[in-house]
Design a protein around this motif. Structure first.
Motif, mmCIF file in Angstrom:
data_model
loop_
_atom_site.group_PDB
_atom_site.id
_atom_site.type_symbol
_atom_site.label_atom_id
_atom_site.label_comp_id
_atom_site.label_asym_id
_atom_site.label_seq_id
_atom_site.Cartn_x
_atom_site.Cartn_y
_atom_site.Cartn_z
ATOM 1 N N LYS A 1 12.705 -2.687 1.319
ATOM 2 C CA LYS A 1 12.276 -1.632 0.825
ATOM 3 C C LYS A 1 13.172 -0.297 1.406
ATOM 4 O O LYS A 1 13.305 0.772 0.856
ATOM 5 C CB LYS A 1 10.706 -1.357 1.118
ATOM 6 N N LEU A 2 13.133 -0.322 2.715
ATOM 7 C CA LEU A 2 13.935 0.804 3.588
ATOM 8 C C LEU A 2 15.172 0.919 2.768
ATOM 9 O O LEU A 2 15.953 2.140 2.728
ATOM 10 C CB LEU A 2 13.838 0.276 4.963
ATOM 11 N N GLY B 1 18.156 5.849 -2.218
ATOM 12 C CA GLY B 1 17.874 6.855 -3.169
ATOM 13 C C GLY B 1 16.579 6.576 -3.817
ATOM 14 O O GLY B 1 16.126 7.518 -4.622
ATOM 15 N N ASP B 2 15.744 5.516 -3.550
ATOM 16 C CA ASP B 2 14.398 5.401 -4.201
ATOM 17 C C ASP B 2 13.593 6.372 -3.602
ATOM 18 O O ASP B 2 13.701 6.735 -2.550
ATOM 19 C CB ASP B 2 14.029 3.836 -4.050
ATOM 20 N N ASP B 3 12.630 6.404 -4.366
ATOM 21 C CA ASP B 3 11.332 7.276 -3.701
ATOM 22 C C ASP B 3 10.845 6.622 -2.590
ATOM 23 O O ASP B 3 10.548 5.317 -2.656
ATOM 24 C CB ASP B 3 10.099 7.244 -4.908
ATOM 25 N N ASP B 4 10.605 7.343 -1.616
ATOM 26 C CA ASP B 4 9.919 6.780 -0.661
ATOM 27 C C ASP B 4 8.436 6.204 -0.580
ATOM 28 O O ASP B 4 7.942 5.474 0.453
ATOM 29 C CB ASP B 4 10.259 7.707 0.702
ATOM 30 N N LEU C 1 7.550 2.899 0.162
ATOM 31 C CA LEU C 1 7.154 2.371 1.476
ATOM 32 C C LEU C 1 5.631 2.307 1.681
ATOM 33 O O LEU C 1 5.100 1.574 2.679
ATOM 34 C CB LEU C 1 7.662 3.191 2.811
ATOM 35 N N ASP C 2 4.862 2.850 0.804
ATOM 36 C CA ASP C 2 3.450 2.654 0.873
ATOM 37 C C ASP C 2 3.129 1.489 0.060
ATOM 38 O O ASP C 2 2.138 1.046 0.448
ATOM 39 C CB ASP C 2 2.919 3.903 -0.221
ATOM 40 N N ARG C 3 3.813 0.960 -0.514
ATOM 41 C CA ARG C 3 3.819 -0.444 -1.099
ATOM 42 C C ARG C 3 3.911 -1.332 -0.032
ATOM 43 O O ARG C 3 3.342 -2.347 0.015
ATOM 44 C CB ARG C 3 4.904 -0.570 -2.370
ATOM 45 N N TYR C 4 4.788 -1.408 0.980
ATOM 46 C CA TYR C 4 5.020 -2.002 1.825
ATOM 47 C C TYR C 4 3.499 -2.262 2.702
ATOM 48 O O TYR C 4 2.991 -3.176 2.977
ATOM 49 C CB TYR C 4 6.142 -1.568 2.976
#
Ligand SMILES: Cc1cc2nc3c(=O)[nH]c(=O)nc-3n(C[C@H](O)[C@H](O)[C@H](O)COP(=O)(O)OP(=O)(O)OC[C@H]3O[C@@H](n4cnc5c(N)ncnc54)[C@H](O)[C@@H]3O)c2cc1C
Length: 392
Positions: free
Chosen positions: A308-309, A315-318, A321-324
């Motif tokens: 995910k990082l 360029g993906d929305d950060d 990382l909440d999904r992580y």
């Protein structure tokens, strides 16, 4: 961001190294800092589950790890006094993994391979560089170490159970510590010659209490539960030798390579992500070792997080990382910790009739192809990984 590194990984245990290597292999600018002078060589985790090996294969380290370790396809539940046992065979899930076995090898050997792979990419782990605290703003994180300050865009806190990164975030590490200590004893004593058909991973009930015997390439690792709180008392040589003698009288005078007492915890932090700081492995969750899910779950965190990082850096929305956080925290708190705790409770009974009843129940599971498959997918951590994928 000036001289900032893109990702600072704090902690060179199996989790930090897995994350660092996955990122470095994707050409991410990474630094790894480690407070100790070298890899922790103590006996800790020694079982790599099938999906963990699949992940390690994507890092290019599986072949060498498998060459060094011992493949165990069958594992057993045993009642010690009656010598009764049942066997599970991981061949039944060979369609769900490229590695349908448990690999028995010390976690430090995996760390050594990962460090070597990082070095080949020009990244040297910075030993004796402990992070004392971190602080963050909108664009980055500052980590204070004993030798200066490091600025990073993102920080992965993989600095183990006493994580300074977690402390800096002010997160509570809720849960409990078990009263009784456990001790891991490594010995070349050939248990397999004394117990015909003993599988390389065997969980044993006995009237004296539970124990497990795990075989590695050149020795056995016995996990003993001496029933005392104090760590020194748990590792007391006379006590350990009494226990070994209970397993087999000839083991009393066995060579003891290593005796490592430890406390068992069940803990999970309330957030795996705080802004630009991500927690993984023992820094984020702890579970009883029964079933060997601690290090494995941590490597699963590292694999999920590094993927995910990389997407965020591309360029993906950060928010990704909440999904992580949602996936891995839910899995740790609702699947891994309860499962490990249930494994421990299942083995803890001293009631021989109940031990034999549980053994019989597991024999019935193994005899039913659907139930057997369900059990093996779950105990190999594959079910949990599939469930986590469903979490948006
Ligand atoms: C005795 C014992 C037996 C175990 N048995 C099993 C088992 O059978 N199966 C299983 O799956 N798991 C087992 N575990 C758990 C397993 O060892 C851990 O889950 C695993 O090591 C977690 O990896 P990690 O990288 O998150 O943390 P660690 O391996 O603890 O690595 C963290 C690293 O961070 C470093 N560090 C700490 N603070 C800082 C700082 N401030 N700055 C920089 N670096 C820092 C540490 O020195 C360490 O090298 C066992 C653990 C113990 C203690």
């Amino acid at each position: 961001m000036g001289n900032a590194v893109t990702v600072l990984v704090v902690g060179a245990g199996p989790v930090g190294l897995s994350a660092a290597l996955a990122l470095a292999q994707a050409d991410v600018d990474v630094r790894v800092v480690e407070s100790a002078a070298g890899v922790d060589m103590r006996m800790r985790a020694s079982t790599f589950h099938p999906p963990t090996l699949d992940m390690i294969a994507t890092l290019g380290l599986a072949d060498e790890l498998v060459d060094r370790g011992l493949k165990v396809t069958r594992f057993q539940l045993r009642q010690h006094e009656t010598r009764d046992y049942m066997t599970f065979d991981l061949a039944a899930i060979s369609d769900a993994t490229s590695h349908p076995y448990r690999l028995q090898i010390e976690q430090h050997q995996y760390c050594e391979l990962a460090i070597r792979a990082l070095e080949k990419l020009g990244i040297a782990v910075e030993f004796e560089t402990g992070v004392e605290s971190i602080s963050q703003d909108d664009v980055g994180v500052s980590a204070v170490t004993g030798t200066g300050q490091i600025r990073a865009e993102w920080v992965v806190g993989a600095d183990g159970a006493s994580s300074a990164v977690r402390e800096s975030l002010g997160l509570e590490y809720g849960g409990k510590t078990y009263t009784h200590s456990s001790v891991l004893v490594s010995t070349p004593f050939p248990f397999h010659e004394y117990f015909p058909d003993l599988a390389g991973v065997s969980y044993c009930w006995s009237e004296r209490g539970p124990f497990s015997l795990l075989r590695l390439q050149n020795f056995w690792r016995a996990s003993l539960y001496p029933g005392v709180e104090d760590l020194d008392a748990a590792a007391d040589e006379t006590r350990v030798r009494d226990w070994l003698a209970y397993i087999h009288p000839d083991a009393r005078d066995a060579e003891i390579l290593n005796s490592n007492p430890y406390r068992v915890h069940e803990r999970c932090v309330g957030r795996f992500r705080v802004g630009r700081v991500l927690l993984a492995g023992d820094a984020a969750h702890l579970n009883p070792p029964s079933g060997g899910m601690g290090m494995n779950g941590g490597i699963h965190d590292a694999t999920n997080l590094s993927a995910k990082l990389r997407q965020v850096l591309d360029g993906d929305d950060d928010k990704l990382l909440d999904r992580y956080d949602r996936q891995r925290r839910t899995l740790a708190s609702e699947r891994i910790i309860p499962q490990a705790s249930a494994n421990r409770a299942r083995m803890a009974t001293m009631d021989k009739a109940l031990q034999l009843e549980r053994l019989e129940n597991h024999r019935a599971i193994a005899a039913d192809p659907a139930a057997n498959r369900e059990f093996l997918l779950k105990s190999s951590m594959i079910t949990g990984l599939r469930e986590a994928e469903e979490i948006g």
